[in-house]
Enzyme design. Structure first.
Site, short mmCIF file in Angstrom:
data_model
loop_
_atom_site.label_atom_id
_atom_site.label_comp_id
_atom_site.label_asym_id
_atom_site.label_seq_id
_atom_site.Cartn_x
_atom_site.Cartn_y
_atom_site.Cartn_z
N ASP A 197 -11.33 -29.84 17.63
CA ASP A 197 -10.43 -30.94 17.25
C ASP A 197 -10.29 -31.08 15.74
OD1 ASP A 197 -10.36 -31.71 20.07
OD2 ASP A 197 -12.37 -32.53 19.72
N LYS A 207 -6.75 -27.41 13.93
CA LYS A 207 -6.44 -25.98 13.77
C LYS A 207 -4.95 -25.70 13.88
CE LYS A 207 -9.45 -24.82 16.98
NZ LYS A 207 -10.22 -26.08 17.09
N GLY A 249 -6.64 -28.43 23.29
CA GLY A 249 -5.28 -28.79 22.92
C GLY A 249 -5.02 -28.60 21.44
N HIS A 250 -3.92 -27.94 21.12
CA HIS A 250 -3.49 -27.78 19.73
C HIS A 250 -2.19 -28.57 19.55
CE1 HIS A 250 -5.78 -23.73 19.03
NE2 HIS A 250 -6.56 -24.76 19.21
N GLN A 296 -11.39 -24.29 20.78
CA GLN A 296 -12.70 -24.91 20.56
C GLN A 296 -13.18 -24.62 19.13
OE1 GLN A 296 -12.60 -22.90 23.72
NE2 GLN A 296 -11.77 -24.70 24.69
#
Length: 424
Positions: free
Chosen positions: A13, A16, A40-41, A222
């Site tokens: 988180d 990225k 999630g990105h 991650q």
């Protein structure tokens, strides 16, 4: 530089997607190399939010060929939901490539995930229950189903049916209702038919791209301290997000990689259980969570928050051979009267400057802080180094001093262009 790796330097988180989106401007291939739809990105473009779980963040650029590589475990319902979402908003996924060697996630994986987590009682890992771990376990047991098998749909259907029947025996034995085998086979054959145009030998694709002079960006999900080998085990993911995992997960070799960018927030967060030396269980922690909107992209879960930990960042530099850092969300610290940076630990009253190799020991350390005056200034408009107030510049200087690599990019807001280049 032909190959750049982007890796989270904390517990995930870190933002990225924002840095990947920035770097994608100068790369032709953007490659997701591990993980699944448990990460999630999020990229914000002109006020529009794009939350991606499987499709690489670089898809938002027309010139980028997005690749889901062999190290990923793919949930087909999520993948096609994501493709449909993007294309409904004018983002083409026609060039998307999915490795024939990537493994597929099935409903029995999610069932096993839920059963295993329930059996842990009070010692839950905090898994997202997406079936990621069981899918990687099947890969290691050599009973997994790979993407390339959808090329022959009749054989694929037989394989899925056999696996579903076998897994139902285990599910029923655990006291749960059996899965509908016929429904799973029918649904996944249709998914397989739709997947066929995207299937590719991505290892050959990427090596050919390098031979032709293309630039490749490898995107991890991650982060370092969720790595199966090097994270805070057992509170980790089921793959290797570290830069070493980028090679195994993409098929590119170590000598192909020139640049390894570690992403860190200006503070620290983590989701789920596990040790967290700088965690704040007070008003400052609540402020970081509320102002930073620290709620999971995938799960919506409230994250835990604390001050920046340079001991873990030094370890991330070692584990990944980081060439630089990109520091995000500096603006979240704008309102604090004081800002702290952890520069060391104390263990049983003794100062230590290393990151413990055991989670039970990490849970016992006490952070040693360097305290700075807050800058109490809105940083969101800063686009040059000189536009940062002295206290913010001091904060970044401390990070560089403690971590030993330069901070090259600083994020100061949620939008795509809310950043500045720190290193001259």
């Amino acid at each position: 530089m032909p190959v750049t790796v982007v890796v989270g330097a904390q517990w995930g988180d870190e933002g990225k997607a924002k840095i990947i989106d920035l770097l994608s401007k100068e790369h032709t291939y953007v490659v997701r190399y591990q993980g699944g739809h448990n990460a999630g990105h999020t990229v914000v473009v002109d006020g529009e939010k794009y939350a991606l779980q499987l499709v690489p963040s670089g898809v938002l650029y027309d010139h980028v060929i997005p690749v889901i590589a062999n190290g990923v475990v793919v949930d087909l319902p999520t993948l096609f939901h994501e493709i449909d979402m993007l294309e409904s908003r004018g983002i083409s996924c026609a060039d998307l490539k999915v490795s024939s060697r990537a493994h597929l996630i099935f409903p029995w994986h999610q069932a096993h995930d839920a059963i295993a987590e329930a059996m842990r009682g009070d010692d839950k890992i905090g898994t997202t229950l997406k079936g990621i771990g069981p899918a990687y376990a099947d890969k290691a047991r050599r009973v997994g189903v790979r993407v390339g098998e959808v090329v022959d749909l009749d054989h694929f259907a037989e394989t899925v049916r056999a696996r579903a029947i076998a897994e139902n025996l285990v599910i029923v034995q655990a006291g749960e209702e059996p899965l509908d085998v016929d429904e799973i086979v029918e649904r996944f054959v249709e998914f397989g038919r739709r997947l066929q145009p995207y299937v590719a030998d991505t290892v050959t694709l990427l090596h050919d791209a390098l031979a032709q002079g293309s630039q490749v960006l490898l995107e991890g999900a991650q982060a370092t301290f969720l790595d199966l080998d090097h994270g805070t085990y057992p509170y980790v993911t089921s793959s290797n997000p570290t830069a070493g995992g980028a090679c195994a997960g993409s098929g590119l070799g170590p000598r192909d990689i020139d640049r390894i960018v570690g992403i860190t927030k200006a503070y620290t967060t983590r989701v789920g259980a596990g040790p967290f030396p700088t965690e704040l269980l007070d008003a400052d922690g609540d402020t970081l969570i509320d102002v930073g909107k620290e709620f999971g992209t995938v799960t919506g879960r409230r994250r835990r928050a604390g001050w920046l930990d340079c001991v873990m960042l030094r370890q991330a530099v070692r584990l990944n051979s980081l060439t630089e850092l990109a520091l995000t969300k500096l603006d979240i610290l704008d309102g604090f009267d004081e800002v702290k940076v952890c520069t060391g630990y104390r263990l049983d009253g003794q100062a230590i400057d290393y990151y413990p190799d055991r989670s039970d020991i990490l849970a016992r350390v006490e952070p040693v802080y360097e305290t700075l005056s807050g800058w109490k200034t809105d940083l969101s408009g800063a686009r040059e180094r000189g536009q940062l107030p002295p206290a913010a510049q001091e904060f970044l200087a401390i990070v560089e001093r403690e971590v030993g690599v330069p901070v090259n990019v600083v994020g100061v807001g949620a939008e795509r262009d809310d950043y500045l280049l720190w290193t001259a």
